[in-house]
Design an enzyme around this catalytic site. Sequence first.
Site, mmCIF file in Angstrom:
data_model
loop_
_atom_site.group_PDB
_atom_site.id
_atom_site.type_symbol
_atom_site.label_atom_id
_atom_site.label_comp_id
_atom_site.label_asym_id
_atom_site.label_seq_id
_atom_site.Cartn_x
_atom_site.Cartn_y
_atom_site.Cartn_z
ATOM 1 N N ALA A 1 38.739 43.387 36.131
ATOM 2 C CA ALA A 1 38.992 42.528 37.293
ATOM 3 C C ALA A 1 38.362 41.168 37.034
ATOM 4 O O ALA A 1 37.164 41.072 36.753
ATOM 5 C CB ALA A 1 38.388 43.153 38.550
ATOM 6 N N VAL B 1 34.196 44.358 35.344
ATOM 7 C CA VAL B 1 34.419 43.177 36.184
ATOM 8 C C VAL B 1 33.923 41.936 35.451
ATOM 9 O O VAL B 1 32.850 41.955 34.838
ATOM 10 C CB VAL B 1 33.680 43.294 37.535
ATOM 11 C CG1 VAL B 1 33.974 42.066 38.403
ATOM 12 C CG2 VAL B 1 34.107 44.553 38.280
ATOM 13 N N LYS B 2 34.740 40.889 35.527
ATOM 14 C CA LYS B 2 34.298 39.594 35.027
ATOM 15 C C LYS B 2 34.020 38.697 36.211
ATOM 16 O O LYS B 2 34.870 38.579 37.097
ATOM 17 C CB LYS B 2 35.347 38.936 34.148
ATOM 18 C CG LYS B 2 34.941 37.552 33.716
ATOM 19 C CD LYS B 2 35.777 37.047 32.612
ATOM 20 C CE LYS B 2 37.202 37.010 32.997
ATOM 21 N NZ LYS B 2 37.901 35.820 32.511
ATOM 22 N N THR B 3 32.844 38.095 36.225
ATOM 23 C CA THR B 3 32.502 37.187 37.311
ATOM 24 C C THR B 3 31.737 36.015 36.714
ATOM 25 O O THR B 3 31.865 35.742 35.517
ATOM 26 C CB THR B 3 31.732 37.934 38.418
ATOM 27 O OG1 THR B 3 31.652 37.096 39.564
ATOM 28 C CG2 THR B 3 30.350 38.375 37.968
#
Length: 261
Positions: A144, A174-176
Amino acid sequence: MDWGMQNRYNSLFNKKSGKTIFFAVDHGYFMGPTTGLEDISKAAEPLLPYTDVLMLSRGALRNGIDPEMTTPIALRVSSGTSILNQDALLHEGWSVSMEEAIRLNTAIAAFSITVGMPVSERDTILDYSALIDEAERFGMPTLAVTAVGRGLERDARYLSLATRMAGELGARMVKTYFCEGFEKVVETSLVPVVIAGGKKIPEKDALQMAKNALIAGAVGIDMGRNIFQSENPVAMMRAVNGLVHEDLSVKQAYKIFQDLK
Ligand code: 5RP
């Protein structure tokens, strides 16, 4: 995870460090020939020996990368807007099938969700959920891509919301973005987190950000512009590689960049 998904997921990580570097060159799917990616082969191929994963679109893969490549692929599977459409920026939908992802030997499928964007968040969340259902059927982990959109305050409170939502939806990673208090984002995330580099900043600052994120618990980085827009991308990638996989200090990693550039 079934065997296939576990095998794909494990391929993303450096066996020695247990961490991962995604070299992101997928920007063209909504930015066009952005600086540093004019020639995707020249941008990506010299960096392959130093990255764990290559993140790109199917068109960049087919037209710019030699099929001899053995680097695991993070395939961009959402799209739908361009940088010209600022009002609906990244109001994306699911745009690449899992059959196509498997055909391209993808290790993880990447999809953007625009948490906090009033018009697009619902669509992106529901589309991502449909993708996850299909991806799981094919044993395909999904990444994501969060905290994308306009006017979003990327603080720990927002990033914790977006990251946790992605995990609740079924993301396998997850990439944030990095922020002050990033350890809180990691603590409440249900799945491993990597950080995007974001807009180009001085190399030493980018290395410091990556180091801070790793200390705070990120399993790796998914960096693009801070590498391919560096004055010497290979030197910068070698510095990042030392920082992520050899636990070098920022000072030591930056010296690698300065010596090699
Ligand atoms: C662009 C992306 C990139 O993969 C992600 O932002 C990492 O690249 P950068 O370090 O340049 O931000 O999702 O759409």
